[in-house]
Scaffold this active site. Structure first.
Site, PDB file in Angstrom:
ATOM      1  N   PHE A 119       0.820  -1.213   0.000  1.00  0.00           N
ATOM      2  CA  PHE A 119       0.000   0.000   0.000  1.00  0.00           C
ATOM      3  C   PHE A 119       0.856   1.267   0.000  1.00  0.00           C
ATOM      4  O   PHE A 119       0.397   2.340  -0.400  1.00  0.00           O
ATOM      5  CB  PHE A 119      -0.961  -0.008   1.192  1.00  0.00           C
ATOM      6  CG  PHE A 119      -0.385   0.413   2.510  1.00  0.00           C
ATOM      7  CD1 PHE A 119      -0.533   1.712   2.970  1.00  0.00           C
ATOM      8  CD2 PHE A 119       0.289  -0.497   3.319  1.00  0.00           C
ATOM      9  CE1 PHE A 119      -0.016   2.103   4.191  1.00  0.00           C
ATOM     10  CE2 PHE A 119       0.800  -0.126   4.539  1.00  0.00           C
ATOM     11  CZ  PHE A 119       0.653   1.193   4.978  1.00  0.00           C
ATOM     12  N   LYS A 120       2.126   1.155   0.423  1.00  0.00           N
ATOM     13  CA  LYS A 120       2.988   2.332   0.456  1.00  0.00           C
ATOM     14  C   LYS A 120       3.188   2.925  -0.936  1.00  0.00           C
ATOM     15  O   LYS A 120       3.476   4.119  -1.070  1.00  0.00           O
ATOM     16  CB  LYS A 120       4.344   1.980   1.069  1.00  0.00           C
ATOM     17  CG  LYS A 120       4.284   1.274   2.416  1.00  0.00           C
ATOM     18  CD  LYS A 120       3.677   2.144   3.496  1.00  0.00           C
ATOM     19  CE  LYS A 120       3.540   1.419   4.817  1.00  0.00           C
ATOM     20  NZ  LYS A 120       4.784   1.217   5.525  1.00  0.00           N
ATOM     21  N   ASP A 121       3.042   2.115  -1.986  1.00  0.00           N
ATOM     22  CA  ASP A 121       3.208   2.624  -3.348  1.00  0.00           C
ATOM     23  C   ASP A 121       2.179   3.698  -3.678  1.00  0.00           C
ATOM     24  O   ASP A 121       2.464   4.611  -4.462  1.00  0.00           O
ATOM     25  CB  ASP A 121       3.063   1.490  -4.374  1.00  0.00           C
ATOM     26  CG  ASP A 121       4.233   0.524  -4.364  1.00  0.00           C
ATOM     27  OD1 ASP A 121       5.375   0.973  -4.224  1.00  0.00           O
ATOM     28  OD2 ASP A 121       3.983  -0.696  -4.490  1.00  0.00           O
TER      29      ASP A 121
END
Length: 480
Positions: A119-121
């Site tokens: 999800f950090k992307d």
């Protein structure tokens, strides 16, 4: 839109300066002076937008953009659209953050379709392009330093590798991330990238990061900036997928709930921000593993650190949740003096007790639960048996807590924060299945690694970041 520090002793900044600065000069975190808001009609109109169009609609409110060529803000609409289109053009699913139904009124929000499968992307691809734009316009360079418990580092390096105006150094706890998470950081060969393994746990790396930011001479010398969730640009990009998921299920005409597996509180704070902006969220559920400081705080009103226990969900193996400071500031009426007292108590004794307003706001805003290792494995097995879906252990923590906390009458959206192939050993042990990396990144294990292992010593790490070396340590490239 102006941004103020949670500790009240740093200057208020505009959007671009808040993004470049990261951590405020007084050690606080930047938040907007006031929350922008959307009416029910505004939210209803979001229902037919693409993810990039929705991101533009939300982020405009924080960047001060009013129209494609507006020059009153710090960035024009055309520029912002280009940044957003570039960021989400890197995702392998056209919806960017698709929803998948697991059960009656229970949905999985898949946030792992970006370049590093986490999800950090979603935030990092946006932040890298935004910072690159700001630095280019200002003809400046920056040194970006981040600390990671697993996914942030890979996402940051992937987003910033090869960029001409940025050097990036990522600190990660040696031996306490998965092999795939490590390789996503250490296989980058671009000269502007430094991956540094720290002898210690994530809280040690996070303490080093804060120490670097608090060294004003070092900070000025290298033009230090940060990409951890302490950076407001990360939070603002994460707010978007809460609006996307909720409108897909009928908001504003019906409320939804979210369960967020979290360690550093940034992801769930973005959900809180969306609610403050008018998104009709019924319940916000904080899900923790056995490192359950946030769950204990919700239950007791006392924030107290204990030892970090390694788990199969390592990105949540955290005791000092940096973004919780933002909620303290919000829940206590922007009382920066109260926040300073609490942060001083945390530094001195490892604990503080929420003042009356903060404790009540925490209990009124969040529900929480924790999930031990056996239940995490059992949840992965159960979900696979019932639905055929393979989920990673962080997502399993969230699903376990969601099942205990959800109201069957209200749609529950559980966040799937990482692709299961990032944690193959844990998934295999629980389900008997070996999750495969997508074909486009299946060669990760064949790439050479480039990193060094350093002690948790501020001076040593600072020298390695500034000069590319550390005293009395071997310097050749390669895994050490």
């Amino acid at each position: 839109m102006r941004y103020v520090s949670t500790r009240g002793e740093a200057p208020a900044l505009g959007f671009c300066d808040a993004v470049l600065t990261g951590l405020a000069s007084d050690g606080g975190l930047y938040v907007p002076e006031t929350w922008p808001s959307f009416s029910p009609d505004d939210i209803a109109r979001m229902g037919g937008l693409s993810y990039a169009e929705l991101a533009y609609t939300v982020i405009c409110r924080f960047a001060g953009v009013d129209g494609d060529t507006d020059t009153h803000g710090e960035i024009t609409g055309v520029q912002l659209k280009s940044i957003i289109d570039g960021a989400y053009g890197t995702f392998r699913h056209p919806a960017v953050a698709p929803l998948k139904q697991l059960d009656s009124n229970h949905f999985l929000l898949e946030l792992f379709h970006g370049p590093t499968l986490a999800f950090k992307d979603v935030a990092m691809q946006f932040l890298a392009r935004l910072m690159d734009h700001i630095l280019t316009v200002r003809d400046q360079r920056a040194t970006i330093v981040g600390a990671t418990s697993g996914d942030t580092g890979g996402a940051a390096i992937e987003a910033f590798r090869g960029r001409e105006r940025v050097d990036i150094a990522i600190l990660f706890p040696d031996g306490k991330v998965s092999s795939i998470q490590r390789r996503q950081m250490t296989t980058a060969s671009e000269p502007n990238v430094r991956a540094i393994a720290i002898e210690g746990n994530f809280d040690d790396t996070q303490a080093l990061l804060k120490g670097l930011f608090n060294d004003q001479a070092f900070r000025k010398r290298v033009r230090l900036s940060g990409v951890n969730s302490i950076n407001w640009g990360r939070i603002v990009a994460q707010i978007v997928y809460y609006f996307s998921a909720a409108t897909s299920l009928g908001a504003p005409h019906r409320s939804v709930s979210f369960t967020v597996p979290t360690g550093n509180f940034g992801n769930v704070f973005a959900a809180y921000a969306a609610k403050q902006m008018g998104l009709p969220i019924d319940t916000l559920v904080i899900a923790t593993n056995v490192n359950d400081i946030l769950h204990r705080t919700v239950e007791t009103g006392r924030y107290e650190t204990r030892g970090v226990h390694p788990t199969q969900s390592p990105s949540m193996d955290i005791q000092v949740s940096s973004n919780f400071e933002r909620f303290l500031f919000e829940s206590q009426g922007h009382d920066s003096a109260a926040v300073r007292r609490q942060m001083a108590s945390l530094a001195q004794s490892g604990a503080f007790t929420l003042e009356d307003a903060g404790g009540k706001a925490l209990g009124d805003t969040f529900v929480s639960g924790s999930c031990d290792e056996d239940e995490t494995s059992a949840t992965m097995a159960r979900i696979f048996k019932l639905t055929g879906e393979i989920v990673d252990p962080h997502t399993a923590v969230g699903l376990s807590v969601a099942e205990r906390c959800r109201n069957p009458a209200v749609p529950m959206i559980s966040l799937a924060t990482a692709h299961p192939a990032k944690f193959p050993d844990a998934v295999r042990a629980a389900t008997g299945q070996t999750p495969r990396l997508p074909e486009w990144c299946a060669d990760l294990a064949d790439k050479p690694e480039h990193y060094r292992v350093l002690p948790a010593d501020l001076e040593t790490v600072a020298q390695a970041i500034e000069y590319g070396e550390a005293p009395s340590l071997p310097l050749p490239e390669g895994a050490l």
